[in-house]
Motif scaffolding. Sequence first.
Motif, short mmCIF file in Angstrom:
data_model
loop_
_atom_site.label_atom_id
_atom_site.label_comp_id
_atom_site.label_asym_id
_atom_site.label_seq_id
_atom_site.Cartn_x
_atom_site.Cartn_y
_atom_site.Cartn_z
N THR A 193 0.80 -1.14 -0.19
CA THR A 193 0.03 0.23 0.05
C THR A 193 0.74 1.40 -0.12
OG1 THR A 193 -0.17 -0.11 2.43
CG2 THR A 193 -2.07 -1.06 1.07
N ARG A 194 2.30 1.27 0.27
CA ARG A 194 2.84 2.53 0.42
C ARG A 194 3.47 2.72 -1.17
NH1 ARG A 194 8.60 2.54 -0.37
NH2 ARG A 194 9.65 4.62 0.55
N ALA A 195 3.33 1.75 -1.98
CA ALA A 195 3.62 1.87 -3.29
C ALA A 195 2.26 2.73 -3.87
CB ALA A 195 3.91 1.00 -4.12
N LEU A 196 1.20 1.92 -3.55
CA LEU A 196 -0.07 2.83 -4.07
C LEU A 196 -0.36 4.19 -3.62
CD1 LEU A 196 -2.57 -0.17 -3.46
CD2 LEU A 196 -1.95 0.74 -5.72
N SER A 197 0.03 4.41 -2.48
CA SER A 197 -0.07 5.89 -1.80
C SER A 197 0.94 6.87 -2.55
CB SER A 197 0.29 5.97 -0.30
OG SER A 197 -0.46 5.11 0.45
N GLN A 198 2.19 6.42 -3.01
CA GLN A 198 3.04 7.16 -3.65
C GLN A 198 2.45 7.40 -4.94
OE1 GLN A 198 6.64 4.71 -3.18
NE2 GLN A 198 7.36 6.10 -1.36
N LEU A 199 1.99 6.21 -5.65
CA LEU A 199 1.76 6.52 -7.06
C LEU A 199 0.46 7.54 -6.93
CD1 LEU A 199 1.67 2.53 -8.33
CD2 LEU A 199 3.00 4.71 -8.95
N ARG A 200 -0.70 7.64 -5.92
CA ARG A 200 -1.39 8.39 -5.77
C ARG A 200 -0.96 9.70 -5.84
NH1 ARG A 200 -6.28 6.14 -2.55
NH2 ARG A 200 -4.81 5.91 -0.91
N LYS A 201 0.05 9.96 -4.85
CA LYS A 201 0.58 11.32 -4.33
C LYS A 201 1.29 11.80 -5.80
CE LYS A 201 3.78 13.23 -1.23
NZ LYS A 201 4.85 12.71 -0.16
N ALA A 202 2.04 10.90 -6.49
CA ALA A 202 2.56 11.40 -7.80
C ALA A 202 1.80 11.89 -8.79
CB ALA A 202 3.80 10.33 -7.72
N ARG A 203 0.51 11.31 -8.72
CA ARG A 203 -0.74 11.54 -9.60
C ARG A 203 -0.41 10.41 -10.81
NH1 ARG A 203 -2.04 17.97 -9.65
NH2 ARG A 203 -3.66 17.10 -10.92
N ILE A 204 0.39 9.54 -10.77
CA ILE A 204 0.34 8.46 -11.66
C ILE A 204 -1.03 7.67 -11.56
CG2 ILE A 204 1.52 6.38 -12.32
CD1 ILE A 204 4.12 7.83 -11.22
N PHE A 205 -1.55 7.66 -10.20
CA PHE A 205 -2.58 6.84 -10.14
C PHE A 205 -3.84 7.83 -9.74
CE2 PHE A 205 -1.95 2.14 -9.03
CZ PHE A 205 -1.73 1.79 -10.50
N LEU A 206 -5.18 7.75 -10.33
CA LEU A 206 -6.19 8.02 -9.63
C LEU A 206 -6.68 7.51 -8.55
CD1 LEU A 206 -8.02 8.31 -13.26
CD2 LEU A 206 -7.02 10.21 -12.34
N ASP A 207 -7.44 8.15 -7.60
CA ASP A 207 -7.80 7.70 -6.45
C ASP A 207 -8.59 6.21 -6.91
OD1 ASP A 207 -6.88 9.60 -5.11
OD2 ASP A 207 -8.71 10.67 -4.61
N THR A 208 -9.45 6.39 -7.71
CA THR A 208 -10.41 5.16 -8.06
C THR A 208 -9.28 4.13 -8.70
OG1 THR A 208 -10.77 6.02 -10.31
CG2 THR A 208 -12.25 6.29 -8.76
N GLU A 209 -8.36 4.38 -9.32
CA GLU A 209 -7.35 3.31 -9.86
C GLU A 209 -6.75 2.64 -8.64
OE1 GLU A 209 -4.80 5.49 -12.39
OE2 GLU A 209 -4.57 3.69 -13.94
N ALA A 210 -6.22 3.59 -7.65
CA ALA A 210 -5.53 3.01 -6.71
C ALA A 210 -6.42 1.88 -5.90
CB ALA A 210 -4.89 4.29 -5.80
#
Lengths: 162, 148
Positions: free
Chosen positions: A44-61
């Motif tokens: 989940t750390r990677a997911l948070s980072q991807l969301r923070k970096a805006r690589i992932f949308l919230d729904t995607e994460a």
Amino acid sequence: MDGPIQRIMVYVDGTEESITAAEYAIALSLRTGAQLTAAFIVNTRALSQLRKARIFLDTEAEEYRRDIERDADRYLELVRNLAQSKGLDIHTIARSGNVHEEMKRLVKEEKTDLLCIGDIGGIRSRRDELYDETDRTFRSAPCSVLVVRDPDRVAEIFESIQ
Amino acid sequence: MDLTELITEDVVKIPLVSKTKPAVLRELVEILDGAGRIYDPERVYQALLSREELGSTGLEAGIAIPHCKCDAVSDITIAVGVAPEGVDFDSIDGDPSHLFFLVVAAPGQSASHIQVLSEIGELSQSQSYVRRLAQAQSPTEFVRLFSE
């Protein structure tokens, strides 16, 4: 049960290498009589980072988190079935968080003597050292670590267990 | 996940010839198709467009990481493109994108997919490194820089 190895843990992440490690850990557990635990950490750390970096949308994460939780159940079930096929009952644990930190915590909590992990390959770049979670688990584990290699040989060993 | 195993010369194109976002996506998909890494280019392209409709994957500092899950691949795969003149990719900072990492993974590979995206995301934090990669003159030079 006595001897230096009483509790073995295998880190499972869904890769072929980690399943090979699980097969070897099962063989080792049967031979030593050690209790075996298979652990999967949802990163989940990677997911948070991807969301923070805006690589992932919230729904995607959220979608990926659910996917990986399903993967965790699936792969732990696979390892449990592999063990049961050889007459071994194992303990499985799925957790979420920062992979190498959660593994470090789990190893301590479960009083693990030996951590089995899949082949981590060679370090080809500085990035591997920094970001490969199996590699980081290997380097930060607070117990002895066995890196399982040679999948063909491991398959032979596993198949030969009666 | 070893990115250097995924980013090989045959999946790197310098320069990209496309000038628009859909065309860049198409060109990146064609790279993967040419390298024999995908079964159905059109399905991958449509999956990428659908993802971009939800929000652009154009980040800051000239990097874009278009990505999708699609069953037209059997394993996680990456294409890289460099557009020296930049392409309007609806990036967060509004600047043109120069360096593109296209990442496609099969459903059921979410853990690996996240790790790959995360590693690329981490390297994008270093603007000087991104600049060096975006200045590579050939796939060979790019792969060499990337392996450092």
